[in-house]
Design a protein around this motif. Structure first.
Motif, PDB file in Angstrom:
ATOM      1  N   ALA A 160      72.841  96.722 106.489  1.00 19.26           N
ATOM      2  CA  ALA A 160      71.663  97.536 106.673  1.00 19.26           C
ATOM      3  C   ALA A 160      71.115  97.044 107.567  1.00 19.26           C
ATOM      4  CB  ALA A 160      70.932  97.768 105.405  1.00 19.26           C
ATOM      5  N   ILE A 166      61.777  98.082 109.782  1.00 22.25           N
ATOM      6  CA  ILE A 166      62.112  98.762 109.535  1.00 22.25           C
ATOM      7  C   ILE A 166      63.847  98.997 108.513  1.00 22.25           C
ATOM      8  CG2 ILE A 166      63.830 100.826 110.345  1.00 22.25           C
ATOM      9  CD1 ILE A 166      62.676 100.620 113.002  1.00 22.25           C
ATOM     10  N   THR A 218      79.220  91.752  82.572  1.00 22.89           N
ATOM     11  CA  THR A 218      79.912  92.266  83.722  1.00 22.89           C
ATOM     12  C   THR A 218      79.147  93.344  83.555  1.00 22.89           C
ATOM     13  OG1 THR A 218      82.084  91.907  83.349  1.00 22.89           O
ATOM     14  CG2 THR A 218      81.343  93.746  84.551  1.00 22.89           C
ATOM     15  N   LEU A 254      68.902  94.303  93.518  1.00 28.22           N
ATOM     16  CA  LEU A 254      68.885  94.005  94.311  1.00 28.22           C
ATOM     17  C   LEU A 254      69.141  94.471  95.315  1.00 28.22           C
ATOM     18  CD1 LEU A 254      70.286  90.001  93.158  1.00 28.22           C
ATOM     19  CD2 LEU A 254      68.072  91.029  93.629  1.00 28.22           C
ATOM     20  N   ALA A 255      70.024  95.348  94.963  1.00 26.77           N
ATOM     21  CA  ALA A 255      70.610  96.460  96.761  1.00 26.77           C
ATOM     22  C   ALA A 255      69.880  97.620  97.532  1.00 26.77           C
ATOM     23  CB  ALA A 255      71.809  96.378  96.397  1.00 26.77           C
ATOM     24  N   ALA A 282      67.903  98.144 100.223  1.00 34.19           N
ATOM     25  CA  ALA A 282      68.370  98.710 101.278  1.00 34.19           C
ATOM     26  C   ALA A 282      68.990  99.691 101.930  1.00 34.19           C
ATOM     27  CB  ALA A 282      69.227  97.131 101.141  1.00 34.19           C
ATOM     28  N   CYS A 292      81.132  94.522  93.613  1.00 36.07           N
ATOM     29  CA  CYS A 292      79.608  93.751  93.139  1.00 36.07           C
ATOM     30  C   CYS A 292      79.511  93.320  94.632  1.00 36.07           C
ATOM     31  CB  CYS A 292      80.156  93.076  92.629  1.00 36.07           C
ATOM     32  SG  CYS A 292      79.766  93.314  90.404  1.00 36.07           S
ATOM     33  N   GLN A 339      63.473  96.631 106.325  1.00 36.37           N
ATOM     34  CA  GLN A 339      63.265  95.843 104.953  1.00 36.37           C
ATOM     35  C   GLN A 339      63.081  94.400 104.972  1.00 36.37           C
ATOM     36  OE1 GLN A 339      62.614  99.215 102.549  1.00 36.37           O
ATOM     37  NE2 GLN A 339      61.469 100.328 103.197  1.00 36.37           N
ATOM     38  N   LEU A 368      65.719 102.318 102.079  1.00 38.45           N
ATOM     39  CA  LEU A 368      65.619 102.121 103.116  1.00 38.45           C
ATOM     40  C   LEU A 368      66.065 103.424 104.553  1.00 38.45           C
ATOM     41  CD1 LEU A 368      67.354 100.108 105.788  1.00 38.45           C
ATOM     42  CD2 LEU A 368      67.207  98.606 104.222  1.00 38.45           C
ATOM     43  N   LEU A 370      75.595  91.944  85.009  1.00 40.01           N
ATOM     44  CA  LEU A 370      76.124  91.501  86.266  1.00 40.01           C
ATOM     45  C   LEU A 370      75.463  92.883  87.307  1.00 40.01           C
ATOM     46  CD1 LEU A 370      76.293  89.862  88.717  1.00 40.01           C
ATOM     47  CD2 LEU A 370      78.842  89.272  88.170  1.00 40.01           C
ATOM     48  N   PHE A 371      76.213  93.951  86.846  1.00 34.14           N
ATOM     49  CA  PHE A 371      76.521  95.029  87.720  1.00 34.14           C
ATOM     50  C   PHE A 371      74.810  95.513  88.520  1.00 34.14           C
ATOM     51  CE2 PHE A 371      77.187  99.419  87.864  1.00 34.14           C
ATOM     52  CZ  PHE A 371      77.675 100.218  89.555  1.00 34.14           C
ATOM     53  N   LEU A 402      73.071  94.055  90.490  1.00 37.48           N
ATOM     54  CA  LEU A 402      73.283  93.371  91.429  1.00 37.48           C
ATOM     55  C   LEU A 402      72.661  94.957  92.029  1.00 37.48           C
ATOM     56  CD1 LEU A 402      76.631  92.226  91.201  1.00 37.48           C
ATOM     57  CD2 LEU A 402      74.797  91.309  92.319  1.00 37.48           C
ATOM     58  N   LEU A 403      72.915  95.652  91.261  1.00 41.24           N
ATOM     59  CA  LEU A 403      72.785  97.580  91.580  1.00 41.24           C
ATOM     60  C   LEU A 403      70.840  97.333  91.933  1.00 41.24           C
ATOM     61  CD1 LEU A 403      73.237  99.849  91.972  1.00 41.24           C
ATOM     62  CD2 LEU A 403      72.819 100.768  89.738  1.00 41.24           C
ATOM     63  N   PRO A 441      72.691  94.860 101.955  1.00 41.85           N
ATOM     64  CA  PRO A 441      71.424  94.212 103.215  1.00 41.85           C
ATOM     65  C   PRO A 441      72.185  94.154 104.074  1.00 41.85           C
ATOM     66  CG  PRO A 441      71.656  93.813 100.363  1.00 41.85           C
ATOM     67  CD  PRO A 441      72.886  94.499 100.541  1.00 41.85           C
ATOM     68  N   LEU A 470      78.165  95.809  97.316  1.00 43.15           N
ATOM     69  CA  LEU A 470      77.043  95.941  97.261  1.00 43.15           C
ATOM     70  C   LEU A 470      76.184  94.601  96.945  1.00 43.15           C
ATOM     71  CD1 LEU A 470      76.685  97.575  93.138  1.00 43.15           C
ATOM     72  CD2 LEU A 470      75.622  98.654  95.139  1.00 43.15           C
TER      73      LEU A 470
END
Lengths: 161, 399
Positions: free
Chosen positions: A20, A113, B5, B15-16, B19, A10, A115, B22, B8-9, B12-13, A17, A13
């Motif tokens: 990056a 770039i 859990t 949200l990520a 990024a 977690c 984001q 990109l 939540l995972f 988060l995935l 951002p 992850l």
């Protein structure tokens, strides 16, 4: 052990951002208490934005008077200045103080770039120092950190259960 | 607990994901790029908003296709042999020499980067219309240091050899006042080095392709000039007397005129005189009886013709005054119609190759069709200077 691994995953992850792009913009003023009609230098210190933009909002009465960027990378009207950024590490612009008035300079930045975007901490400015107090606005891209903290709290609570 | 859990995972995935994605922009191909100008317009349109403003996602996609110069440092060697390291694009430059400014225009350098120009550039309204509102920083002989410092340039351009001591002093003072400023030294008027200078300036402004294109055009023009008299033995080459805008002032072996005459296939009659630019005895011209005489105009007492002077009716008067000089009616060049006026606009700065082409034509009139200097001049103005000036409508040579 599985819970520890889950927690580690977690955090990784949530951290993506940030890895990056660690962009950030800070603003400093040559003075927060200019005399009536004087010029204030506003410097934006920019970290790691290869292709981005900044919008600055001026308090009423303060007028944009020029910047260190080429003219074709700036758009300004009465209270708003837009800058297109290409690898700059700083941009300085000038504003002229009115006869009287005060308020906050606020701003937003974009890293196109990576984001990501955020806000620039507000800077109080007032003619002859009138209305200048401590800044209260928090800076930018907090959501990921908040989520990380929440995730940590939830999981820690789970472990206690 | 497991369900919580897992939820939540997944959150988060999600949200990520942006990024993580990109680094591989959608729809980007190796051939598709967005120019810096296009991108800047798009960004400003987005930031200012309005009906036609692009969406954030479109700007982000354009950013991935942006053809940005690499952020790596590079070293450029200027004409003075100084190695200057650049660690990014220049955004605010001051130019003290119009020759370099003209060369920058040849390469398509954005004029909005130029925040200060010298006073002579500012006076050339016809040739430099885009810099009429640019702050003036004086000249290399009387620089306005305060103005330069106020402009906060990241680079300043000075001459390499012209008034070297003045330029050295300006460089030192500016480097003391502005520790981060980059100073470049170029001349941009010497045939021997001009192509090299063009390429170096191209590197400074990330205009290498444009520099190569112009260098090819320029060297081809020089080769054409040299070809005119290439088959003629040195002893049979026409003798040439060049007089600049100061009466009876010419160039000897160390002058720029010597080199230009030689490249045009002529022989300088005053090559052996001491000094680079000696003043000669009028009788020496009569005695030498040159095949070709060229009087430079456009400066000093002969500020007629060229880009600035549309009327140019006084040019013919200059010609008549030369013919009327004592003894000149009997000179071979005058009798044969080989006395010419040549404007310094096309002999002294980056356009020297145009004047040299006229000189080659006057030395070898039978080669006129292959030289065609006026067509060369027109091409230069249209393709490289982007000026709507027809050289046929102004006086650069007479007759």
């Amino acid at each position: 052990m599985r819970k520890v691994l889950t927690l580690f995953l977690c955090i990784c992850l949530v951290g993506l951002p940030t890895l990056a792009g660690a962009a950030d913009v800070e603003r400093t003023l040559s003075t927060p208490a200019p005399a009536d009609g004087s010029v204030v230098d506003v410097t934006l210190s920019i970290e790691e934005i290869a292709a981005g933009g900044v919008i600055e909002h001026l308090p009423p009465g303060f007028v944009f008077a020029g910047s260190s960027l080429p003219a074709n990378r700036v758009e300004a009207n009465e209270s708003r200045i837009c800058f297109a950024l290409l690898n700059e590490t700083s941009v300085t612009y000038q504003i002229v103080a009115p006869e009287k008035g005060n308020g906050e300079i606020t701003g937003e930045w974009y890293d196109f770039i990576n984001q990501i975007n955020g806000t620039i901490q507000a800077s109080r400015i007032g003619v002859d120092g009138v209305g200048v107090t401590e800044t209260t606005t928090s800076p930018g891209p907090a959501p990921t950190l908040i989520i990380a903290a929440l995730a940590g709290l939830i999981i820690a609570r789970g472990r206690r259960e | 607990m497991k369900t919580r859990t897992l939820a939540l995972f997944i959150v988060l995935l999600v949200l990520a994901a942006p990024a993580a994605a990109l680094q591989a922009p959608p729809d980007s191909s190796e051939d598709e790029t967005v120019s810096e100008d296009e991108f800047v317009r798009m960004v400003l349109s987005f930031l200012t908003g309005g009906e036609d403003a692009p969406a954030l996602a479109d700007v982000e996609e354009a950013a991935t296709l942006l053809d940005l110069p690499s952020g790596q440092t590079q070293t450029v060697t200027d004409l003075a042999g100084r190695q200057v390291t650049l660690d990014g694009s220049l955004t605010r430059i001051v130019v003290f020499n119009g020759e370099t400014l003209e060369t920058m225009r040849t390469l398509g350098v954005d004029p909005s980067l130029v925040v200060g120009v010298d006073k002579y550039t500012a006076e050339r309204e016809t040739f430099f219309p885009e810099y009429q509102k640019t702050p003036v920083v004086g000249s290399i002989w009387a620089p306005d240091y305060e103005q330069v410092v106020t402009l906060q340039p990241d680079a300043v351009f000075l001459y390499a050899t012209t008034s070297k001591e003045s330029c050295d002093e300006i460089q030192k003072k500016l480097e003391d006042s502005l520790p981060d400023v980059k100073v470049f030294r170029f001349d941009c008027f010497t045939p021997e080095t001009y192509a090299k200078e063009v390429r170096a300036i191209g590197t400074i402004f990330d205009k290498e392709a444009e520099a190569e294109r112009f260098a090819t055009f320029y060297t081809s023009a020089l080769e054409n000039i040299s070809a005119a008299g290439a088959e003629v033995p040195e002893s049979e080459r026409p003798t040439v007397y060049i007089e600049n805008w100061r009466d009876y002032k010419t160039g000897a072996a160390g002058s720029g005129y010597e080199q230009k005459i030689a490249m045009a296939g002529g022989t300088n009659i005053f090559s052996a005189l001491p000094g680079d630019y000696p003043e000669i005895d009028p009788e020496a011209i009569i005695a030498a009886d040159p095949d070709v005489i060229v009087k430079l105009i456009g400066e000093g007492a002969y500020s007629y013709g060229g880009y600035a002077d549309v009327e140019s009716e006084k040019v013919a008067g200059v010609y008549d005054s030369l013919v009327a000089r004592p003894g000149w009616q009997s000179l071979t060049a005058v009798k044969d119609g080989r006395l010419h006026l040549l404007h310094n606009n096309i002999m002294g700065g980056p356009q020297h190759f145009i004047g040299m082409t006229y000189l080659a034509e006057w030395c070898y009139p039978d080669q006129a069709s292959s030289l065609n200097p006026q067509a060369l001049h027109r091409t230069y103005l249209e393709e490289f200077q982007h000026l709507e000036i027809d050289p046929a409508e102004r006086v650069f040579v007479y007759p």
